[in-house]
Design an enzyme around this catalytic site. Structure first.
Site, PDB file in Angstrom:
ATOM      1  N   LYS A 155      10.742  10.862  -5.272  1.00  0.00           N
ATOM      2  CA  LYS A 155       9.691   9.850  -5.297  1.00  0.00           C
ATOM      3  C   LYS A 155       8.890   9.985  -6.574  1.00  0.00           C
ATOM      4  O   LYS A 155       8.800  11.071  -7.163  1.00  0.00           O
ATOM      5  CB  LYS A 155       8.747  10.010  -4.099  1.00  0.00           C
ATOM      6  CG  LYS A 155       8.113   8.701  -3.650  1.00  0.00           C
ATOM      7  CD  LYS A 155       9.125   7.821  -2.922  1.00  0.00           C
ATOM      8  CE  LYS A 155       8.495   6.563  -2.370  1.00  0.00           C
ATOM      9  NZ  LYS A 155       9.447   5.798  -1.545  1.00  0.00           N
ATOM     10  N   GLY A 211       2.961  -7.183   2.305  1.00  0.00           N
ATOM     11  CA  GLY A 211       3.754  -7.039   1.095  1.00  0.00           C
ATOM     12  C   GLY A 211       5.198  -7.406   1.381  1.00  0.00           C
ATOM     13  O   GLY A 211       5.515  -8.028   2.401  1.00  0.00           O
ATOM     14  N   ASN A 212       6.085  -7.000   0.505  1.00  0.00           N
ATOM     15  CA  ASN A 212       7.495  -7.388   0.625  1.00  0.00           C
ATOM     16  C   ASN A 212       8.105  -6.995   1.966  1.00  0.00           C
ATOM     17  O   ASN A 212       8.775  -7.801   2.623  1.00  0.00           O
ATOM     18  CB  ASN A 212       8.296  -6.741  -0.514  1.00  0.00           C
ATOM     19  CG  ASN A 212       9.784  -7.005  -0.394  1.00  0.00           C
ATOM     20  OD1 ASN A 212      10.218  -8.139  -0.438  1.00  0.00           O
ATOM     21  ND2 ASN A 212      10.559  -5.946  -0.226  1.00  0.00           N
ATOM     22  N   GLY A 237       0.012  -5.189   7.116  1.00  0.00           N
ATOM     23  CA  GLY A 237       0.558  -5.353   5.784  1.00  0.00           C
ATOM     24  C   GLY A 237       1.138  -6.740   5.599  1.00  0.00           C
ATOM     25  O   GLY A 237       1.524  -7.407   6.574  1.00  0.00           O
TER      26      GLY A 237
END
Length: 428
Positions: free
Chosen positions: A106, A220-221, A218
């Site tokens: 990450k 987002g994508n 959320g």
């Protein structure tokens, strides 16, 4: 940060619990508790006004016993090394539970992308690759998009990597645009995988998906894809979504009687998932407190934003009707919350199973880059569905076999696979 909310402490505690159940030997256990490599970088970037601003970034490679490490790069003002360590650890388990020949890594940069121009973000992205590029490669470590990064970010990074090292290397980064070697179906892949696991969980519980409702944190994508596919794939209704408003730095929950229209909300959201409040109000949406999603009277909760949102205290706010918690985000549930959810008998789909669709299609992208032969979206999602269903079955079966919850079932599946490769290599 308290240990309860420290994501890396949570990741280690979860491993410790699994190791005890498995009877994992001490040497392998200790090896898997820590990242194998960490790189901390200082990033001087020329801003649009001519000044130089210094940013700090990280790249963590947790374990590469099963193959090249794999994991996204996040841009976030509250990024920490412990967050990146935790996410790299969870990526190791995620690739293993999906049975991919990859390890876990990450990356992250401490920055606020909402306060930066496109040119500043490009210079930041290129500077990061110049600093970490020496530890990246198709056979070493392969980044991808994550929070506040996207295919354009990956394009800049790919170009900088190829410029520095002097050769084409499309497989060094995934989540790229299609013209640069990206995979069809990559954008919605994580959300699609989330809904595949929800579908399989509903089957296990004997519930007709068309009668169900969901609340999502959320937009987002991942959350957008999950919301759209909850409606399109399952025939259920999404009653609300909660998102962070970058304009006033406050979270809001958007709800509508009878269910929201995620495709409409997508048209009034910015690239970072902030829904246009005035446009939503004009379309008849109710705007509630940002945490309202958690207490909604629904069948399925899908946290699809950030880590640590379901704690021992907030878990008590979950409505009695809820049957499934599908962890689309990384690390949204603390160990203390896990105990509360377990006592209530909720079916939790753990993060590194639930959201493994993205890394699975990233792996498909690596395969396509290596062969120079590309699949259409239907084939990508057919293979994704097969992989996710197989992973779900392995986790559900392991949990039933050992009489543990699904998170421990997933850990036993993943840790067993990684530990075996470590032992074969003579690392433990």
């Amino acid at each position: 940060m308290s240990e309860e909310l420290n994501p890396f402490a949570i990741a280690q505690k979860q491993l410790d619990q699994a190791a005890k159940i498995m009877g994992l030997d001490p040497a392998t256990h200790e090896l898997l508790r820590w990242p194998m490599h960490e790189l901390h970088v200082t990033l001087p970037v020329r801003m649009d006004d001519g000044s130089v601003k210094v940013f700090h970034g990280f790249r963590v490679q947790h374990n590469g016993a099963r193959g090249p490490t794999k994991g996204g790069i996040r841009y976030h003002p509250s990024e920490t090394i412990d967050t990146v360590r935790a996410l790299a650890t969870w990526m190791t388990w995620k690739t293993a539970v999906a049975d991919l020949p990859l390890g876990g890594g990450k990356g992250g940069i401490i920055c606020n992308p909402n306060e930066m121009s496109e040119w500043e973000l490009e210079r930041l992205s290129r500077t990061y690759i110049r600093k970490v590029g020496r530890i990246l490669g198709p056979d070493l470590d392969v980044p991808a998009p994550d929070v506040a990064t996207n295919p354009q970010t990956m394009s800049w990074m790919l170009d900088e990597y190829e410029t520095v090292f002097g050769h084409h290397a499309p497989g060094v980064i995934t989540g790229k645009p299609l013209p640069l070697g990206g995979s069809a179906g990559r954008g919605p892949a994580t959300g699609v995988g989330v809904i595949v696991t929800v579908r399989e969980a509903l089957k296990c519980l004997g519930i007709d998906s068309t009668t169900t409702t969901a609340a999502i944190q959320g937009f987002g994508n991942v959350a957008q894809s999950a919301a759209i596919n909850y409606v399109d794939m399952l025939g259920g209704r999404v009653m609300c979504v909660s998102c962070w408003d970058h304009n006033d730095r406050t979270a809001y929950t958007y709800a509508k009687k009878g269910g929201i229209d995620p495709k409409f909300l997508q048209t009034i959201a910015d690239p970072y998932g902030t829904i246009g409040r005035e446009a939503a109000l004009g379309a008849g949406y109710e705007v509630k407190d940002g945490n309202a999603w958690l207490s909604q009277e629904v069948d399925v909760l899908i946290p699809a934003a950030i880590e640590g949102v379901i704690t021992g205290e907030t878990a008590k706010q979950i409505h009695p009707r809820v049957k499934i918690v599908a962890e689309a985000a990384n690390g949204p549930t603390t160990p203390e919350a896990d105990e509360v959810l377990g006592e209530r008998g909720l079916y939790v789909i753990p993060d590194f199973l639930c959201n493994a669709g993205g890394v699975t299609v990233s792996y498909f992208e690596q395969v396509q880059n290596a062969y120079g032969y590309y699949w259409d979206e239907a084939l990508v999602h057919e293979r994704l569905d097969k992989k996710m269903t197989s992973a779900f079955d392995a986790v559900h079966g392991m949990a039933q076999k050992h009489g543990v919850n699904n998170r421990m079932g997933a850990y036993i599946v993943a840790v067993s696979r990684v530990a075996e490769d470590c032992k074969l290599r003579g690392w433990a």
